[in-house]
Every structure is written in structure tokens, then in C-alpha cells.
Design a protein around this motif. Structure first.
Motif, short mmCIF file in Angstrom:
data_model
loop_
_atom_site.label_atom_id
_atom_site.label_comp_id
_atom_site.label_asym_id
_atom_site.label_seq_id
_atom_site.Cartn_x
_atom_site.Cartn_y
_atom_site.Cartn_z
N LEU A 27 0.78 -1.16 0.08
CA LEU A 27 -0.05 -0.08 -0.14
C LEU A 27 0.95 1.41 -0.16
O LEU A 27 0.50 2.14 -0.80
N VAL A 28 1.96 1.46 0.92
CA VAL A 28 2.71 2.40 1.02
C VAL A 28 3.56 2.56 -0.38
O VAL A 28 3.45 3.99 -0.80
N GLY A 29 3.89 1.59 -0.90
CA GLY A 29 4.63 1.53 -2.04
C GLY A 29 3.69 2.45 -3.42
O GLY A 29 3.98 2.83 -4.16
N GLN A 30 2.42 1.70 -3.43
CA GLN A 30 1.63 2.04 -4.28
C GLN A 30 1.21 3.90 -4.19
O GLN A 30 1.28 4.47 -5.03
N LEU A 31 1.06 4.15 -3.00
CA LEU A 31 0.93 5.50 -2.34
C LEU A 31 1.82 6.39 -3.03
O LEU A 31 1.61 7.37 -3.65
N TYR A 32 3.15 5.94 -2.58
CA TYR A 32 4.18 6.55 -3.12
C TYR A 32 4.48 7.07 -4.70
O TYR A 32 4.64 8.13 -5.50
N ALA A 33 4.05 6.04 -5.32
CA ALA A 33 3.89 6.08 -6.81
C ALA A 33 2.79 6.90 -7.42
O ALA A 33 2.83 7.69 -8.27
N GLY A 49 4.06 18.68 -1.65
CA GLY A 49 4.60 17.81 -0.85
C GLY A 49 3.20 16.91 -0.30
O GLY A 49 1.93 17.51 -0.20
N PHE A 50 3.64 15.93 0.34
CA PHE A 50 2.52 15.30 0.98
C PHE A 50 2.85 14.46 2.24
O PHE A 50 4.26 14.30 2.57
N GLU A 51 1.99 13.95 2.82
CA GLU A 51 2.22 13.11 4.21
C GLU A 51 1.14 12.16 4.32
O GLU A 51 0.22 12.15 3.65
N ILE A 52 1.56 10.83 4.79
CA ILE A 52 0.96 9.71 4.80
C ILE A 52 0.47 9.50 6.31
O ILE A 52 1.58 9.14 7.03
N ILE A 53 -0.59 9.63 6.93
CA ILE A 53 -0.82 9.51 8.41
C ILE A 53 -1.45 7.99 8.46
O ILE A 53 -2.66 7.79 8.24
N LEU A 54 -0.72 7.11 9.05
CA LEU A 54 -1.13 5.85 9.38
C LEU A 54 -1.78 5.77 10.60
O LEU A 54 -1.08 5.98 11.73
N VAL A 55 -3.06 5.34 10.70
CA VAL A 55 -3.70 5.56 12.31
C VAL A 55 -3.89 4.08 12.47
O VAL A 55 -4.70 3.35 12.04
N ASP A 56 -3.17 3.49 13.49
CA ASP A 56 -3.30 2.08 13.93
C ASP A 56 -4.42 2.08 15.04
O ASP A 56 -4.02 2.74 16.12
#
Length: 337
Positions: A27-33, A49-56
Motif C-alpha cells: 500500500l505504501v509503495g502504491q501511494l508513493y507511486a 508535498g504530501f504526508e501519509i498518516i497511518l492510524v493504527d
């Protein structure tokens, strides 16, 4: 370790997750692409610029440890980890609180949504909409999920008047103004388009591709239908009577009290004019019950009016730790970064 310049963040991607360790690297790889500068350059005049906030949401499969190791190489990742499982609504609320981008995107962690649809959804927002919700036209799920989902969407459209097809799609893009004003409780993430529309925001829908689940199993059981029903009733009340509860309870109380008064008057006239006995008549007890119920509903409406003017907003989750958030972001959760 290099840190992204936070003031350049144009997009915050929020990923609520619960025991999705197997899906996270892909998932992270696809998001970065999908969020690469070449992909997004045409949408933003300034440097993107972007940020990916993973909420566990209280995972028990070492998802947090995996995310921690990925942050070392991908500084755009952020982690918010809950003490226990609080549900998707709480996870989204935490992500909204932490988001710093001008646009906010939500996407599920199960790889069923296509991250490359984010670009087209941002384009749709830039046409003048405040929220764009995905529509899974060709859904790759078993009938046990698709049939209840169609029923849910039909009922929600009927009662709310909002003509989108897929209220519960996890893939959505918002302007930051929308997420700042959303107040979510229970399982109200299903009704975000309803709440946004009620607040006056413009919403739209865009067809997106949907993929079969690659890893693990769904995290939602049959109990969600009961909670969904209760939240549906809550949303109907919130969107119509939250700021004027007396209009709801007062009208119901007026009808009940007036009905009880008519019954009592009828019995009284029967006694005066026809000398009929008053005791042991079931209709007498019905009249008394309606009178009492009317007074109680009036009282409830008055209490609701007072509470609606003095209510305060609070969080419905507890954060264990955060990683790679700015000091301002971490302060919102009272957790050390």
C-alpha cells in the motif's frame, strides 16, 4: 534522517488500519507511486508535498513495528497508534486532527482501493467541490457485503435526499475546511457525506476501480448493521434537529399532550352529561398516559435546548504513541513523538 518541509504539504493521506501488516508495504509503495511529483505537478502551482498518516486502531499483528521501520526510509510517513481498538470513526477523527495538508484524502489499508484514483478526485475537488466520494461501481466483494451495502445506500439516499451511490466508500478527498468541521462519533464515518452536505459543503461522486481483498479478511461483522441503524437515526436527528431539539421533542410532546387532553375532556363530558362512570375505563388510563408523556417530551426538548448551547467537543479515543509528527501535531493528542 531527512524530514519533509511541513509547510510544503499540499495533501494529507489518512490510512486507518487494523491488523493489516501484510498489506502495508504494498500500500505504501502504491501511494508513493501515485503521489509522485510528476503525477501531481499539474494540479498544484507551488511545489507539491504530501504526508501519509497511518492510524493504527489497536492492531495486534506488529503493524506498528513495521510502520516504525518504514518511517526511517520514508519521512513522509506519520504514525498514530491507539491504546486499543476504538473503531474506524475514531481513527479517521485522529487523522483529521493531525492532517496539515490543504487537501485530505482517506483510503482503506486493505488494498481494495486504487491510490491512482486520488489524482482524478483532486481534480474533481478543484472544479469547485468540497468533498468527492468514490463510487465502487464494480465491487469485488462477496454478496454478504454487497447486498447489505446496496440496501444501506438506498435507504440513506431515500431519507437524506443525497443522490450519491456509495456513502461508505473509504476513498474520499476533502478540502481541509471540511475535515476541520466534521465531528464524528460512534460509527458515523459511514455518513460523512450526509454530515458534510448538512453543513453546506458541496459534494460529488466519482467512479473508482475496486479490487478483491488480497490479504486477510474483512474486519466488519454482522454487528455493524445494528450500530449502523442506530447511527443512521442519530444522523437524521443531528442533521435536522441538533440545533433545535425542541422542534422535535416539542412537536411530539404537543401531539401527545393534546391527544391526552381530548380523551380526558371526552371522559369528563361523558360524566357530566350522561353520568357515565369514570373509573375502570381503559381510555381513562390512555388519556393520563398521553398527558404525562407530553409533559416528559416537553421537558426533554427543553433539556436538549440547554445542552445544545453548552456542549463541548471531546475526543473518543486514547493515543498510545505518535511517530514523526511535528510538535504541533503531537500536542493535539497529548502523546510524545
Amino acid at each position: 534522517m531527512s524530514i519533509i518541509h511541513f509547510h510544503l504539504i499540499s495533501l494529507s493521506v489518512i490510512v486507518p488500519l487494523f491488523n493489516e501488516r501484510e498489506s502495508l508495504p504494498e500500500l505504501v509503495g502504491q501511494l508513493y507511486a501515485a503521489l509522485g511529483e510528476n503525477e501531481m505537478r499539474t494540479l498544484f502551482p507551488a511545489p507539491f508535498g504530501f504526508e501519509i498518516i497511518l492510524v493504527d486502531d489497536g492492531s495486534t499483528d506488529d503493524s506498528c513495528a513495521l510502520i516504525g521501520s518504514m518511517i526511517a526510509e520514508r519521512p513522509e510517513l506519520r504514525l498514530i497508534s491507539f491504546q486499543r481498538n476504538f473503531g474506524k470513526t475514531a481513527a479517521l477523527s485522529a487523522g483529521f486532527m493531525a492532517a496539515t495538508g490543504d487537501y485530505v484524502c482517506t483510503i482503506d489499508a486493505d488494498l481494495q482501493d486504487d491510490p491512482f484514483a486520488i489524482k482524478e478526485m483532486i481534480k474533481k475537488v478543484q472544479e469547485g467541490y468540497d468533498l468527492v466520494s468514490g463510487w465502487k461501481q464494480q465491487r469485488k466483494d462477496p454478496l454478504s457485503k454487497t447486498i447489505p451495502s446496496k440496501l444501506f445506500n438506498t435507504v440513506t439516499r431515500l431519507f437524506t435526499g443525497i443522490t450519491i451511490h456509495d456513502f461508505n466508500c473509504g476513498l474520499k478527498v476533502y478540502r481541509k475546511e471540511v475535515t476541520r468541521r466534521l465531528e464524528l462519533h460512534g460509527d458515523m464515518h459511514r455518513y460523512i457525506p450526509v454530515l458534510a452536505k448538512w453543513m453546506g459543503f458541496r459534494i460529488a461522486e466519482l467512479p473508482v476501480s475496486h479490487r478483491a481483498r488480497k490479504f486477510g479478511t474483512t474486519k466488519y461483522g454482522s454487528s455493524r448493521f445494528f450500530s449502523g441503524l442506530f447511527d443512521f437515526l442519530s444522523v437524521l436527528f443531528i442533521t435536522r434537529y441538533l440545533r433545535r431539539p425542541m422542534h422535535f421533542f416539542g412537536m411530539a410532546g404537543l401531539i401527545s399532550f393534546f391527544s391526552g387532553f381530548i380523551i380526558s375532556l371526552y371522559i369528563t363530558l361523558d360524566k357530566i352529561l350522561l353520568n357515565k362512570p369514570v373509573s375502570n375505563r381503559p381510555i381513562l388510563f390512555l388519556g393520563i398516559l398521553l398527558l404525562i408523556l407530553g409533559v416528559q417530551l416537553f421537558s426533554t426538548g427543553l433539556l436538549g435546548e440547554m445542552l445544545s448551547t453548552s456542549s463541548s467537543r471531546g475526543s473518543s479515543f486514547a493515543v498510545r504513541e505518535t511517530l514523526n509528527l511535528t510538535a504541533g501535531q503531537a500536542k493535539k493528542f497529548g502523546a510524545a513523538d
